[in-house]
Design an enzyme around this catalytic site. Sequence first.
Site, PDB file in Angstrom:
ATOM      1  N   ILE A 159       1.632  46.699  63.045  1.00  0.00           N
ATOM      2  CA  ILE A 159       2.019  46.821  64.455  1.00  0.00           C
ATOM      3  C   ILE A 159       1.413  45.606  65.159  1.00  0.00           C
ATOM      4  O   ILE A 159       0.260  45.257  64.921  1.00  0.00           O
ATOM      5  CB  ILE A 159       1.498  48.147  65.072  1.00  0.00           C
ATOM      6  CG1 ILE A 159       1.899  48.281  66.553  1.00  0.00           C
ATOM      7  CG2 ILE A 159      -0.010  48.321  64.931  1.00  0.00           C
ATOM      8  CD1 ILE A 159       1.549  49.657  67.171  1.00  0.00           C
ATOM      9  N   SER A 160       2.214  44.922  65.987  1.00  0.00           N
ATOM     10  CA  SER A 160       1.701  43.753  66.701  1.00  0.00           C
ATOM     11  C   SER A 160       0.573  44.170  67.633  1.00  0.00           C
ATOM     12  O   SER A 160       0.564  45.285  68.144  1.00  0.00           O
ATOM     13  CB  SER A 160       2.828  43.108  67.524  1.00  0.00           C
ATOM     14  OG  SER A 160       3.912  42.788  66.700  1.00  0.00           O
ATOM     15  N   THR A 161      -0.377  43.270  67.871  1.00  0.00           N
ATOM     16  CA  THR A 161      -1.514  43.606  68.735  1.00  0.00           C
ATOM     17  C   THR A 161      -1.014  43.829  70.171  1.00  0.00           C
ATOM     18  O   THR A 161      -0.020  43.227  70.586  1.00  0.00           O
ATOM     19  CB  THR A 161      -2.547  42.464  68.774  1.00  0.00           C
ATOM     20  OG1 THR A 161      -1.979  41.343  69.478  1.00  0.00           O
ATOM     21  CG2 THR A 161      -2.971  42.045  67.379  1.00  0.00           C
ATOM     22  N   ARG A 205       0.419  54.153  72.736  1.00  0.00           N
ATOM     23  CA  ARG A 205       0.474  53.347  71.499  1.00  0.00           C
ATOM     24  C   ARG A 205      -0.013  54.147  70.291  1.00  0.00           C
ATOM     25  O   ARG A 205       0.438  53.913  69.165  1.00  0.00           O
ATOM     26  CB  ARG A 205      -0.371  52.075  71.683  1.00  0.00           C
ATOM     27  CG  ARG A 205      -0.232  51.056  70.542  1.00  0.00           C
ATOM     28  CD  ARG A 205      -0.898  49.743  70.906  1.00  0.00           C
ATOM     29  NE  ARG A 205      -0.635  48.670  69.948  1.00  0.00           N
ATOM     30  CZ  ARG A 205      -1.464  48.322  68.986  1.00  0.00           C
ATOM     31  NH1 ARG A 205      -2.617  48.941  68.830  1.00  0.00           N
ATOM     32  NH2 ARG A 205      -1.164  47.349  68.158  1.00  0.00           N
TER      33      ARG A 205
END
Length: 222
Positions: A70-72, A43
């Site tokens: 950015i999505s968790t 990530r």
Amino acid sequence: MTLAKFSGTGMTSDRTRARMVESLRARGIRNEAVLKVMSEVPRHVFVDEALQDRAYEVDKALPIGFGQTISTPEIVAIMSELLLARPGGPPAKVLEIGTGCGYQTAILGKLAKDVYTVERIAPLMDKARRTLRDLRYYNVIFKHADGHFGYAEGGPYEGIIMTAAAGQIPAELTAQLAFGGRMVLPVGVEQQQLYVIDRTETGLVQNVVHDVRFVPLVPGTV
Ligand code: SAH
């Protein structure tokens, strides 16, 4: 051979990813395929260098530029798990609306055979395309467009995932859902909720899962 650029050290290592996966388990993620790919995909390479040591915090949405985030890891895991749990089994062909930095795309790229992804901000899409090329993904097709209209040429899809919140469910998207297909998306403006929509023989079946917080789905392209 592992590319040095992606192998990571310290806060970006395999061990840090393994810790993130343990936190996801503790928060209720059960799908082993999802947990496995999240332990593999680096990530940190999807975010700016200055933020890389925070890339594996499960509940952190980090900035990726252009006012987007950015999505968790937690929401990526939840949405991926819901998509894979469709009655017909894991989807082979998936459409993603809102590529952003491409992290969710990369997770889907390992869980599905083919991924189509649509992003309205050209520089974000170009960067995501480069990151996924460097990570050697060959099953992702990108489109710079307004995702309200989906990606009809690639459809129908067994899975559709949207990573920006729409005021209401875009009809063009449900139309691109295969029979037996499942769509996972946040819906709402002030108050948003995660919806799971299944296309069954008798029509669309809608379930509301829980409250979420996403950036809005915005019309047009830039
Ligand atoms: N999954 C991405 C989420 C990024 S945030 C990630 O983790 O990086 C949501 C993304 O949806 C943003 O990149 C935003 O530009 C994009 N988006 C918003 N409205 C859109 C639209 N109408 N069509 C396509 N993409 C859209």
